[in-house]
Design a protein around this motif. Structure first.
Motif, short mmCIF file in Angstrom:
data_model
loop_
_atom_site.label_atom_id
_atom_site.label_comp_id
_atom_site.label_asym_id
_atom_site.label_seq_id
_atom_site.Cartn_x
_atom_site.Cartn_y
_atom_site.Cartn_z
N SER A 47 0.83 -1.20 0.00
CA SER A 47 0.00 0.00 0.00
C SER A 47 0.86 1.25 0.00
O SER A 47 0.53 2.24 -0.67
N ARG A 95 0.78 3.92 -3.11
CA ARG A 95 0.33 5.27 -2.82
C ARG A 95 1.40 6.32 -3.05
O ARG A 95 1.12 7.52 -2.95
N PRO A 107 3.37 8.94 -4.90
CA PRO A 107 2.92 9.72 -6.06
C PRO A 107 3.56 9.29 -7.37
O PRO A 107 2.90 9.27 -8.41
N ALA A 122 2.08 5.92 -8.49
CA ALA A 122 0.70 6.10 -8.93
C ALA A 122 0.61 6.59 -10.37
O ALA A 122 -0.37 6.32 -11.07
N GLN A 123 1.64 7.29 -10.83
CA GLN A 123 1.68 7.75 -12.22
C GLN A 123 2.30 6.72 -13.14
O GLN A 123 1.85 6.50 -14.27
N TYR A 142 -4.97 -3.09 -5.12
CA TYR A 142 -4.69 -2.40 -6.38
C TYR A 142 -5.95 -1.70 -6.89
O TYR A 142 -5.90 -0.55 -7.35
N ARG A 197 -8.49 -0.50 -5.15
CA ARG A 197 -8.86 0.66 -4.35
C ARG A 197 -7.87 1.80 -4.51
O ARG A 197 -8.26 2.97 -4.65
N VAL A 198 -6.56 1.47 -4.53
CA VAL A 198 -5.53 2.52 -4.52
C VAL A 198 -5.25 3.05 -5.93
O VAL A 198 -5.17 4.26 -6.14
N VAL A 199 -5.07 2.14 -6.90
CA VAL A 199 -4.62 2.55 -8.23
C VAL A 199 -5.79 2.86 -9.15
O VAL A 199 -5.78 3.87 -9.87
N ARG A 249 -8.30 5.13 -6.89
CA ARG A 249 -7.53 6.20 -6.25
C ARG A 249 -8.22 6.68 -4.97
O ARG A 249 -8.30 7.88 -4.69
N ASP A 251 -8.92 6.52 -0.68
CA ASP A 251 -8.16 6.45 0.57
C ASP A 251 -8.37 5.10 1.24
O ASP A 251 -9.35 4.40 0.97
#
Length: 217
Positions: free
Chosen positions: A113, A117, A119, A122-123, A185, A187-189, A192, A194
């Motif tokens: 996680s 997360r 930055p 995430a890109q 993956y 939820r986060v990617v 996006r 929390d």
């Protein structure tokens, strides 16, 4: 004609004395700090502009080196990205060994996680996954970086859980990996979103229960 006595004859070179070696130059010199700077620049460029718009010129400029320094090491941006991704997979992380399956899963979720997360990650990750659909070479490299290494780690975790009597024999390792990384993956990617307090604890408990853990405490 008589020899000029003012000119001393050259002394014969001692065969036992090696000739002085010239310092390496050009492609022979690949300074590690420059290589590290270029690799760091690749991540920054991927996050800033994506693979499609990334260029050797931009990487060199960000790394503070000339284009020739990049081309001495890699012949194209594709090979550069493949090398960086493969190196990342080789580094990996130690297999969690907390003494329980739930503890191991919880630790793996925590590390994953944090990575997802970040930055820059995430890109980069969604962009490279999109490129993988068009490039078999990138797809293969990502398989090693994002799947094969994680599958090996999950296999070790499952094996230890079986030895401890927490899991029955024959647990599907790939299914275990899907259960561990898939929801995170998503939820986060993808969304996006929390991570609410206690989410990783709940997810670890759900994963161990779904795998049929006899003692998931």
């Amino acid at each position: 004609m008589a020899k000029d006595p003012a000119v001393a004859p050259k002394a014969p070179q001692d065969a036992t004395t090696p000739a002085p070696r010239r310092a390496p130059a050009g492609a022979a010199v690949l300074r590690e700090e420059k290589t590290a700077a270029i690799r760091a620049a690749v991540f920054a460029e991927l996050a800033a502009v994506g693979f499609g718009r990334m260029s050797i010129e931009g990487i060199a400029r960000r790394a503070g080196v000339g284009k020739t320094a990049v081309y001495r090491r890699w012949r194209s941006k594709l090979h550069l990205v493949l090398d960086v991704v493969t190196a990342l997979a080789a580094e990996g992380m130690p297999v969690p060994d907390t003494g329980s399956l739930r503890g191991d899963v919880r630790m793996l979720l925590e590390v994953a996680s944090r990575a997802l997360r970040h930055p820059m990650a995430a890109q980069i990750i969604p962009d490279l996954l999109a490129e993988a659909a068009r490039s078999p070479e990138i797809a293969e490299a990502l398989r090693g970086a994002l799947h094969d290494s994680q599958e090996a780690m999950t296999r070790a975790m499952v094996s230890r859980a079986v030895e401890r009597g927490e899991l029955p024999e024959g647990v599907d390792v790939r299914l275990a990996l899907d259960l561990i990384t898939g929801p995170l993956y998503w939820r986060v990617v993808v969304l996006r979103g929390d991570l609410p307090p206690g989410y990783l604890d709940e997810l670890a408990a759900a994963v161990t229960s779904a795998l049929g853990a006899r003692d998931s405490a």
